[in-house]
Structures are given as C-alpha cells and as structure tokens.
Design a protein around this motif. Sequence first.
Motif, PDB file in Angstrom:
ATOM      1  N   GLU A 115      12.281  13.522   7.090  1.00 34.79           N
ATOM      2  CA  GLU A 115      13.231  13.861   7.920  1.00 34.79           C
ATOM      3  C   GLU A 115      13.844  12.705   8.593  1.00 34.79           C
ATOM      4  OE1 GLU A 115      11.953  18.309   8.960  1.00 34.79           O
ATOM      5  OE2 GLU A 115      10.317  16.771   9.451  1.00 34.79           O
ATOM      6  N   ALA A 116      15.194  12.979   9.106  1.00 37.80           N
ATOM      7  CA  ALA A 116      15.924  11.983   9.984  1.00 37.80           C
ATOM      8  C   ALA A 116      14.983  11.524  11.118  1.00 37.80           C
ATOM      9  CB  ALA A 116      17.075  12.686  10.627  1.00 37.80           C
ATOM     10  N   ASP A 117      14.814  10.202  11.195  1.00 40.21           N
ATOM     11  CA  ASP A 117      14.157   9.598  12.358  1.00 40.21           C
ATOM     12  C   ASP A 117      12.581   9.206  12.219  1.00 40.21           C
ATOM     13  OD1 ASP A 117      16.541   8.854  13.756  1.00 40.21           O
ATOM     14  OD2 ASP A 117      16.550  10.938  14.696  1.00 40.21           O
ATOM     15  N   ASP A 118      12.194   9.798  10.854  1.00 41.04           N
ATOM     16  CA  ASP A 118      10.919   9.530  10.454  1.00 41.04           C
ATOM     17  C   ASP A 118      10.768   8.051  10.265  1.00 41.04           C
ATOM     18  OD1 ASP A 118       9.957  12.101  10.583  1.00 41.04           O
ATOM     19  OD2 ASP A 118       9.972  12.497   8.443  1.00 41.04           O
ATOM     20  N   ILE A 119       9.730   7.435  10.267  1.00 35.12           N
ATOM     21  CA  ILE A 119       9.718   5.710  10.103  1.00 35.12           C
ATOM     22  C   ILE A 119       9.121   5.355   8.770  1.00 35.12           C
ATOM     23  CG2 ILE A 119       9.033   3.832  11.266  1.00 35.12           C
ATOM     24  CD1 ILE A 119       9.146   5.115  14.057  1.00 35.12           C
ATOM     25  N   VAL A 120       9.607   4.672   7.962  1.00 38.15           N
ATOM     26  CA  VAL A 120       9.029   4.140   6.721  1.00 38.15           C
ATOM     27  C   VAL A 120       8.719   2.547   7.097  1.00 38.15           C
ATOM     28  CG1 VAL A 120       9.387   3.267   4.338  1.00 38.15           C
ATOM     29  CG2 VAL A 120      10.010   5.651   5.125  1.00 38.15           C
ATOM     30  N   MET A 121       7.372   2.273   6.972  1.00 38.14           N
ATOM     31  CA  MET A 121       6.932   0.964   7.001  1.00 38.14           C
ATOM     32  C   MET A 121       6.641   0.287   5.801  1.00 38.14           C
ATOM     33  SD  MET A 121       3.818  -0.615   9.533  1.00 38.14           S
ATOM     34  CE  MET A 121       2.832   0.516   9.299  1.00 38.14           C
ATOM     35  N   PHE A 122       7.085  -0.773   5.132  1.00 41.33           N
ATOM     36  CA  PHE A 122       7.189  -1.445   4.174  1.00 41.33           C
ATOM     37  C   PHE A 122       6.974  -2.968   4.283  1.00 41.33           C
ATOM     38  CE2 PHE A 122      11.557  -1.404   4.600  1.00 41.33           C
ATOM     39  CZ  PHE A 122      12.191  -2.357   3.681  1.00 41.33           C
ATOM     40  N   GLY A 123       6.393  -3.811   3.173  1.00 40.74           N
ATOM     41  CA  GLY A 123       6.502  -5.187   3.376  1.00 40.74           C
ATOM     42  C   GLY A 123       5.564  -5.814   2.494  1.00 40.74           C
ATOM     43  N   SER A 124       5.107  -7.193   2.749  1.00 40.41           N
ATOM     44  CA  SER A 124       4.284  -8.007   1.888  1.00 40.41           C
ATOM     45  C   SER A 124       4.709  -8.116   0.499  1.00 40.41           C
ATOM     46  CB  SER A 124       2.736  -7.268   1.882  1.00 40.41           C
ATOM     47  OG  SER A 124       1.681  -8.259   1.660  1.00 40.41           O
ATOM     48  N   TYR A 125       3.811  -8.782  -0.402  1.00 41.07           N
ATOM     49  CA  TYR A 125       4.179  -8.824  -1.726  1.00 41.07           C
ATOM     50  C   TYR A 125       4.460  -7.634  -2.432  1.00 41.07           C
ATOM     51  CZ  TYR A 125       4.176 -10.775  -6.564  1.00 41.07           C
ATOM     52  OH  TYR A 125       4.292 -10.849  -7.881  1.00 41.07           O
ATOM     53  N   TYR A 126       3.883  -6.481  -2.163  1.00 42.71           N
ATOM     54  CA  TYR A 126       3.830  -5.024  -2.677  1.00 42.71           C
ATOM     55  C   TYR A 126       5.488  -4.569  -2.662  1.00 42.71           C
ATOM     56  CZ  TYR A 126       2.175  -0.557  -3.949  1.00 42.71           C
ATOM     57  OH  TYR A 126       1.907   0.589  -4.500  1.00 42.71           O
ATOM     58  N   ALA A 127       6.166  -5.343  -1.624  1.00 43.09           N
ATOM     59  CA  ALA A 127       7.666  -4.726  -1.497  1.00 43.09           C
ATOM     60  C   ALA A 127       8.615  -5.574  -2.294  1.00 43.09           C
ATOM     61  CB  ALA A 127       7.985  -4.840  -0.008  1.00 43.09           C
ATOM     62  N   VAL A 128       8.188  -6.719  -2.861  1.00 42.30           N
ATOM     63  CA  VAL A 128       9.035  -7.357  -3.637  1.00 42.30           C
ATOM     64  C   VAL A 128       8.584  -7.671  -5.223  1.00 42.30           C
ATOM     65  CG1 VAL A 128       9.832  -8.814  -1.659  1.00 42.30           C
ATOM     66  CG2 VAL A 128       7.846  -9.401  -2.942  1.00 42.30           C
ATOM     67  N   ASN A 129       7.231  -7.042  -5.401  1.00 41.65           N
ATOM     68  CA  ASN A 129       6.626  -7.359  -6.749  1.00 41.65           C
ATOM     69  C   ASN A 129       7.603  -6.601  -7.920  1.00 41.65           C
ATOM     70  OD1 ASN A 129       4.933  -7.380  -8.970  1.00 41.65           O
ATOM     71  ND2 ASN A 129       3.316  -6.078  -8.065  1.00 41.65           N
ATOM     72  N   PRO A 130       7.956  -7.562  -8.858  1.00 38.78           N
ATOM     73  CA  PRO A 130       8.803  -6.961  -9.799  1.00 38.78           C
ATOM     74  C   PRO A 130       8.299  -6.156 -10.529  1.00 38.78           C
ATOM     75  CG  PRO A 130       8.792  -9.460  -9.947  1.00 38.78           C
ATOM     76  CD  PRO A 130       7.553  -9.055  -8.968  1.00 38.78           C
ATOM     77  N   VAL A 131       7.029  -5.920 -10.918  1.00 37.04           N
ATOM     78  CA  VAL A 131       6.442  -5.135 -11.739  1.00 37.04           C
ATOM     79  C   VAL A 131       6.506  -3.308 -11.183  1.00 37.04           C
ATOM     80  CG1 VAL A 131       4.223  -4.208 -12.989  1.00 37.04           C
ATOM     81  CG2 VAL A 131       4.686  -6.681 -12.566  1.00 37.04           C
ATOM     82  N   ILE A 132       6.641  -3.288  -9.869  1.00 38.12           N
ATOM     83  CA  ILE A 132       6.549  -1.679  -9.300  1.00 38.12           C
ATOM     84  C   ILE A 132       7.970  -1.786  -8.556  1.00 38.12           C
ATOM     85  CG2 ILE A 132       4.102  -1.305  -9.324  1.00 38.12           C
ATOM     86  CD1 ILE A 132       4.276  -2.310  -6.249  1.00 38.12           C
ATOM     87  N   ARG A 133       8.959  -2.949  -8.484  1.00 33.50           N
ATOM     88  CA  ARG A 133      10.185  -2.653  -7.817  1.00 33.50           C
ATOM     89  C   ARG A 133      10.916  -1.513  -7.843  1.00 33.50           C
ATOM     90  NH1 ARG A 133      12.009  -3.985  -3.094  1.00 33.50           N
ATOM     91  NH2 ARG A 133      14.155  -4.002  -3.092  1.00 33.50           N
TER      92      ARG A 133
END
Length: 319
Positions: A115-133
């Motif tokens: 919902e609006a104003d919920d927060i999603v935290m992402f990062g590290s290699y996981y966030a750029v890994n081409p296999v699961i991008r």
Amino acid sequence: MRKVIGIGETVLDIIFKNDQPIGAVPGGSVFNGIISLGRSGVPASFISETGNDRVGKRIISFLKENGVGADYMFVYPESKSPISLAFLNERNDADYIFYKDHPRDQLEFVYPDIEADDIVMFGSYYAVNPVIRPQVAAFLDYARNKGAILYYDVNFRASHKHEVMKLTPNILENLEYADIVRGSTEDFEVMFKKTDAEVVYRSQIAFYTKNFIMTQGSDPVELRAEGGLKKQYAVEKTETVSTIGAGDNFNAGFIYGLIKYGITRDMIQRGFSEAQWDQIIACAQKYSMNVCKSIDNSVDQAFGKQMNEEMKAYQEETT
C-alpha cells in the motif's frame, strides 16, 4: 501500521576470530535489517531464496521467530543454502568468503500486498545480479506503482569489482527507482573510484535521487537531501564486538525512524525539515551502535522491545 518488505539474499554467517569459529548466525544484508525491524514490532516480511537443507529451514524458522513474514521465501528443492565465512580483524571489521550453490537461480515468489507509504528495502549484489534481475526489477516497478517508499542500500562488495562495468546499468536503474540511497565509502570506491561524499553525490547520485546518505565507519555520516540540505553527523565512539551488521542496521534504524515520525513518500519527494532528518539519522545510529555490541547480525531483543515501546508512546502523544 505501515509495512516493510525486504528483498535480498539469505546466508548463514560463520564468524571467525583469530581463525577460530565463534558463532554462526543467519544473515544477509537486507535480512539483518528486516530481523531488527521484526524485533522492534514493525510489520515486516522478506522475499528471498534458500536451499532445501538444514540451513534453509533454520533461516525460515529464524524469520518467523523474529516476527517477520516468510511466505515469500522460495526454496530450491535441489540446492544447498549459501554460506559465508566472516573473519574479524583486530578492529572487529570482517573480511568475507562466500560459498553459493544456486547454479540455475530462478527466483519465484507471489507479490506481497503493498500500500502507499509502505517501505521496500533492497540492495547488495542481490539487487543487481543479472540472473534474477528481471524478477527484482519487476517487483521494484510494482512497489513504486503502488506508492511505496524505495530504500536502496548499495552495499557493493570488492569481491564483485570485476563485474562493475557489466552491472552498471542495473546499479543506475536501482538509483532511479530509489527514493533514498545509502552507501559506504567502500561501496563508492569500488563502483566509481570516488570516496568524497559531495563528489559522489554530484557526479553519480543527484541526477537520479536527491536523498543520499554516505556512511564512513567511525567517520561522520554525510547527508545530502532534497532542497539542498547538506549535513554531517558525528559517530559516537563505542566498544565493538563485531561490525558485521553495522550498515544493515543503520538501514533498519532509518526505516524505523521514517515510520515512527510519519514520513511519507510525498514528504520525501517534496523535502522535509532538517529537524526530521536529525531524528531519523539518530534512530539509524542508535540501531547501528547496538548491533556492534555482539556477534549477532541484528539488534538484540531487549533493544527491539524498547524501540517498539518508544514508537507506540510517540505515536500516542502525536495523535
């Protein structure tokens, strides 16, 4: 109450001091922060993958024990869960060796309700890994369209330095998705060969997002924000047992602060007051300091309970 959704890797951290193991804790960059938020009573869930083994089962049970939803965990039926060896030096900073056995990563998960104003935290290699991008980018797109706040912790390790050129398009796309970006001096040195906060902000970040935090270990935290705000925050000296989760829990404390002080996505995009930034950064530093006092990767249960009570008391006073 607003929700936090983390997406990132899971790993079992085996911690060494003087080349001898002193502990084994479920971990992962975003995972560590999400556990701290769960311990603080913040509604949280985690999207990730693990192997179908004893370590994977422990990671899923650990999420649930700490109040974090594990419904979006994807279990590879024939893979082993990732392991990390963390070697602490005399300053209790860690050097890592990673072992991973997911030769055919095909991350599959049902999207959580956002919902609006919920927060999603992402990062590290996981966030750029081409296999699961493709899966990660599609989820970030979904979250942004739902009105969530996207918090990006760059966390780019030197072990991936040889992939910087290949991964740069994914890094830049993440910066574009993000409402707030945090990284360490080491991250930007690896990615851009730059360590000065102002230079990094002007040359690499400001075009994509105006809200930028650079942490520098025991040196002051640097902030650049919407409206031209530019500020440093001193880091209090403290005895450390391990710095493994320091940055991850800075993120957790920051997100806790956004929720506690009622900061919405609209406020972030328009710019909010310096006093509010001060309050939020203070929460981030408090979480970061707590985690350095043990070999755990997340804040302790008593601290989490105290933060939960403080948030409830503050929100009762202000409503």
